[in-house]
Design a protein around this motif. Sequence first.
Motif, mmCIF file in Angstrom:
data_model
loop_
_atom_site.group_PDB
_atom_site.id
_atom_site.type_symbol
_atom_site.label_atom_id
_atom_site.label_comp_id
_atom_site.label_asym_id
_atom_site.label_seq_id
_atom_site.Cartn_x
_atom_site.Cartn_y
_atom_site.Cartn_z
ATOM 1 N N CYS A 123 1.485 -15.902 -3.200
ATOM 2 C CA CYS A 123 2.018 -15.282 -4.435
ATOM 3 C C CYS A 123 3.462 -15.500 -4.636
ATOM 4 O O CYS A 123 4.219 -15.124 -3.819
ATOM 5 C CB CYS A 123 1.835 -13.857 -4.479
ATOM 6 S SG CYS A 123 0.155 -13.349 -4.237
ATOM 7 N N ALA A 124 3.826 -16.398 -5.726
ATOM 8 C CA ALA A 124 5.295 -16.992 -5.814
ATOM 9 C C ALA A 124 6.342 -15.601 -5.679
ATOM 10 O O ALA A 124 6.081 -14.830 -6.503
ATOM 11 C CB ALA A 124 5.480 -17.731 -7.007
ATOM 12 N N GLY A 125 7.153 -15.922 -4.598
ATOM 13 C CA GLY A 125 7.983 -14.832 -4.513
ATOM 14 C C GLY A 125 7.839 -13.701 -3.769
ATOM 15 O O GLY A 125 8.781 -12.817 -3.656
ATOM 16 N N TRP A 126 6.764 -13.536 -3.367
ATOM 17 C CA TRP A 126 6.093 -12.340 -2.767
ATOM 18 C C TRP A 126 6.021 -12.589 -1.200
ATOM 19 O O TRP A 126 5.450 -13.604 -0.949
ATOM 20 C CB TRP A 126 4.887 -11.803 -3.224
ATOM 21 C CG TRP A 126 5.020 -11.237 -4.659
ATOM 22 C CD1 TRP A 126 5.965 -11.165 -5.585
ATOM 23 C CD2 TRP A 126 3.905 -10.405 -5.244
ATOM 24 N NE1 TRP A 126 5.583 -10.304 -6.467
ATOM 25 C CE2 TRP A 126 4.289 -10.010 -6.386
ATOM 26 C CE3 TRP A 126 2.548 -10.157 -4.782
ATOM 27 C CZ2 TRP A 126 3.443 -9.335 -7.308
ATOM 28 C CZ3 TRP A 126 1.627 -9.508 -5.590
ATOM 29 C CH2 TRP A 126 2.145 -9.176 -6.752
ATOM 30 N N ASP A 127 6.605 -11.614 -0.330
ATOM 31 C CA ASP A 127 6.414 -11.693 0.997
ATOM 32 C C ASP A 127 5.047 -10.855 1.475
ATOM 33 O O ASP A 127 4.633 -10.013 0.242
ATOM 34 C CB ASP A 127 7.590 -11.525 1.757
ATOM 35 C CG ASP A 127 8.119 -10.014 1.777
ATOM 36 O OD1 ASP A 127 7.360 -9.090 0.943
ATOM 37 O OD2 ASP A 127 9.341 -9.656 1.976
ATOM 38 N N VAL A 128 4.784 -10.666 2.649
ATOM 39 C CA VAL A 128 3.493 -9.643 3.012
ATOM 40 C C VAL A 128 3.719 -8.307 2.285
ATOM 41 O O VAL A 128 2.928 -7.751 1.996
ATOM 42 C CB VAL A 128 3.391 -9.742 4.461
ATOM 43 C CG1 VAL A 128 2.287 -8.833 4.930
ATOM 44 C CG2 VAL A 128 2.583 -11.532 4.697
ATOM 45 N N ARG A 129 4.970 -7.644 2.624
ATOM 46 C CA ARG A 129 5.400 -6.572 2.385
ATOM 47 C C ARG A 129 5.154 -6.229 0.617
ATOM 48 O O ARG A 129 4.578 -5.361 0.244
ATOM 49 C CB ARG A 129 6.669 -5.962 2.892
ATOM 50 C CG ARG A 129 7.134 -4.455 2.726
ATOM 51 C CD ARG A 129 8.243 -4.131 3.116
ATOM 52 N NE ARG A 129 8.517 -2.627 2.984
ATOM 53 C CZ ARG A 129 8.200 -1.792 3.876
ATOM 54 N NH1 ARG A 129 7.594 -1.897 4.855
ATOM 55 N NH2 ARG A 129 8.455 -0.363 3.357
ATOM 56 N N THR A 130 5.634 -7.129 -0.045
ATOM 57 C CA THR A 130 5.660 -6.971 -1.412
ATOM 58 C C THR A 130 4.086 -7.221 -1.789
ATOM 59 O O THR A 130 3.700 -6.343 -2.975
ATOM 60 C CB THR A 130 6.553 -8.181 -2.170
ATOM 61 O OG1 THR A 130 7.612 -8.190 -1.601
ATOM 62 C CG2 THR A 130 6.390 -7.948 -3.705
ATOM 63 N N LEU A 131 3.441 -7.784 -1.429
ATOM 64 C CA LEU A 131 1.894 -7.924 -1.601
ATOM 65 C C LEU A 131 1.000 -6.807 -1.360
ATOM 66 O O LEU A 131 0.645 -6.073 -2.204
ATOM 67 C CB LEU A 131 1.324 -9.268 -0.856
ATOM 68 C CG LEU A 131 -0.210 -9.220 -1.009
ATOM 69 C CD1 LEU A 131 -0.614 -9.604 -2.437
ATOM 70 C CD2 LEU A 131 -0.728 -10.309 -0.031
ATOM 71 N N VAL A 132 1.526 -6.167 -0.094
ATOM 72 C CA VAL A 132 0.723 -4.921 0.415
ATOM 73 C C VAL A 132 1.309 -3.876 -0.758
ATOM 74 O O VAL A 132 0.469 -2.938 -1.034
ATOM 75 C CB VAL A 132 1.153 -4.481 1.814
ATOM 76 C CG1 VAL A 132 0.364 -3.243 2.175
ATOM 77 C CG2 VAL A 132 0.149 -5.734 2.730
ATOM 78 N N ASN A 133 2.699 -3.676 -0.910
ATOM 79 C CA ASN A 133 3.103 -2.804 -1.815
ATOM 80 C C ASN A 133 2.558 -2.862 -3.143
ATOM 81 O O ASN A 133 2.285 -1.614 -3.913
ATOM 82 C CB ASN A 133 4.815 -3.055 -1.977
ATOM 83 C CG ASN A 133 5.456 -1.751 -2.645
ATOM 84 O OD1 ASN A 133 5.277 -0.852 -1.999
ATOM 85 N ND2 ASN A 133 5.726 -1.975 -3.584
ATOM 86 N N HIS A 134 2.237 -4.039 -3.693
ATOM 87 C CA HIS A 134 1.639 -4.437 -4.933
ATOM 88 C C HIS A 134 0.034 -3.673 -5.102
ATOM 89 O O HIS A 134 -0.108 -2.824 -5.924
ATOM 90 C CB HIS A 134 1.402 -5.773 -5.425
ATOM 91 C CG HIS A 134 0.466 -6.138 -6.402
ATOM 92 N ND1 HIS A 134 0.496 -5.986 -7.653
ATOM 93 C CD2 HIS A 134 -0.813 -6.593 -6.411
ATOM 94 C CE1 HIS A 134 -0.442 -6.464 -8.519
ATOM 95 N NE2 HIS A 134 -1.551 -6.763 -7.436
ATOM 96 N N VAL A 135 -0.529 -3.827 -3.926
ATOM 97 C CA VAL A 135 -1.877 -3.415 -3.776
ATOM 98 C C VAL A 135 -2.009 -1.718 -4.027
ATOM 99 O O VAL A 135 -2.485 -1.028 -4.729
ATOM 100 C CB VAL A 135 -2.616 -3.960 -2.682
ATOM 101 C CG1 VAL A 135 -4.018 -3.347 -2.680
ATOM 102 C CG2 VAL A 135 -2.929 -5.543 -2.906
ATOM 103 N N VAL A 136 -0.829 -1.260 -3.100
ATOM 104 C CA VAL A 136 -0.565 0.260 -2.976
ATOM 105 C C VAL A 136 -0.377 0.716 -4.374
ATOM 106 O O VAL A 136 -0.964 1.704 -4.782
ATOM 107 C CB VAL A 136 0.218 0.461 -2.069
ATOM 108 C CG1 VAL A 136 0.547 2.011 -1.844
ATOM 109 C CG2 VAL A 136 -0.277 0.107 -0.648
ATOM 110 N N SER A 137 0.345 0.082 -5.074
ATOM 111 C CA SER A 137 0.809 0.670 -6.526
ATOM 112 C C SER A 137 -0.279 0.529 -7.256
ATOM 113 O O SER A 137 -0.558 1.433 -8.022
ATOM 114 C CB SER A 137 2.253 -0.470 -6.876
ATOM 115 O OG SER A 137 2.498 -0.125 -8.372
ATOM 116 N N GLU A 138 -0.908 -0.473 -7.353
ATOM 117 C CA GLU A 138 -2.080 -0.614 -8.212
ATOM 118 C C GLU A 138 -3.136 0.290 -7.767
ATOM 119 O O GLU A 138 -3.734 1.126 -8.703
ATOM 120 C CB GLU A 138 -2.601 -2.098 -8.064
ATOM 121 C CG GLU A 138 -3.781 -2.373 -8.886
ATOM 122 C CD GLU A 138 -4.278 -3.757 -8.858
ATOM 123 O OE1 GLU A 138 -4.585 -4.258 -7.734
ATOM 124 O OE2 GLU A 138 -3.841 -4.647 -9.812
ATOM 125 N N SER A 139 -3.233 0.897 -6.529
ATOM 126 C CA SER A 139 -4.494 1.754 -6.164
ATOM 127 C C SER A 139 -3.909 3.095 -6.428
ATOM 128 O O SER A 139 -4.474 4.074 -6.752
ATOM 129 C CB SER A 139 -4.525 1.600 -4.448
ATOM 130 O OG SER A 139 -4.971 0.221 -4.262
#
Length: 189
Positions: free
Chosen positions: A34-50
């Motif tokens: 995902c452009a510009g996303w590291d692992v923490r940002t990706l997991v944070n995105h899924v948490v936010s969505e959840s």
Amino acid sequence: MTIDIREAYRRALDGFGALVHRIAPGQWENPTPCAGWDVRTLVNHVVSESLCVPELFAGRSAAEIGGAFDGDLLGDDPLKAFDSSAAAAVQATGEGGSLTAVVRLSFGDVPGAEYITELFADALIHTWDLARAIGADERLDPELVEACAAWFADAGDDYRQAGVMGDPHPVPAGTGLQARLLAAWGRAG
């Protein structure tokens, strides 16, 4: 779709969660597809969505939720943040009436079944993103891949037109379904 979408969503989140629990301390800053996303940002995105899921199924609109789940939601315990948000999301989507509920998203109202399908697809694709980022097995559940591909064949153009994903990548003839699905989502896998 041959699988109940609520079950597909739960299984996709379970797959993502299994990888979250495998993230080594030094991998949180690894880049993802995902452009510009590291692992923490990706997991944070899924948490936010959840975290949004129970709110939306309780009748709140995306506008009412606003930025309540912006920023760092992982804190000092990313595993706990993921586990609790995923459990709440799965519970909200599994309740009676969730498939026919009206979910008020930023772009308009959609049936609950459509929203759950979007959540499922996002969780499944992000499972591959996370696997790639941490060097884990990138094979996705074939039944979930098939379900996602069937839905996305009709929905993909709408998502690209909305600007939420890039152009598909070309794939050679004979490419397997998972690789074709990922390419359709703009992943070069």
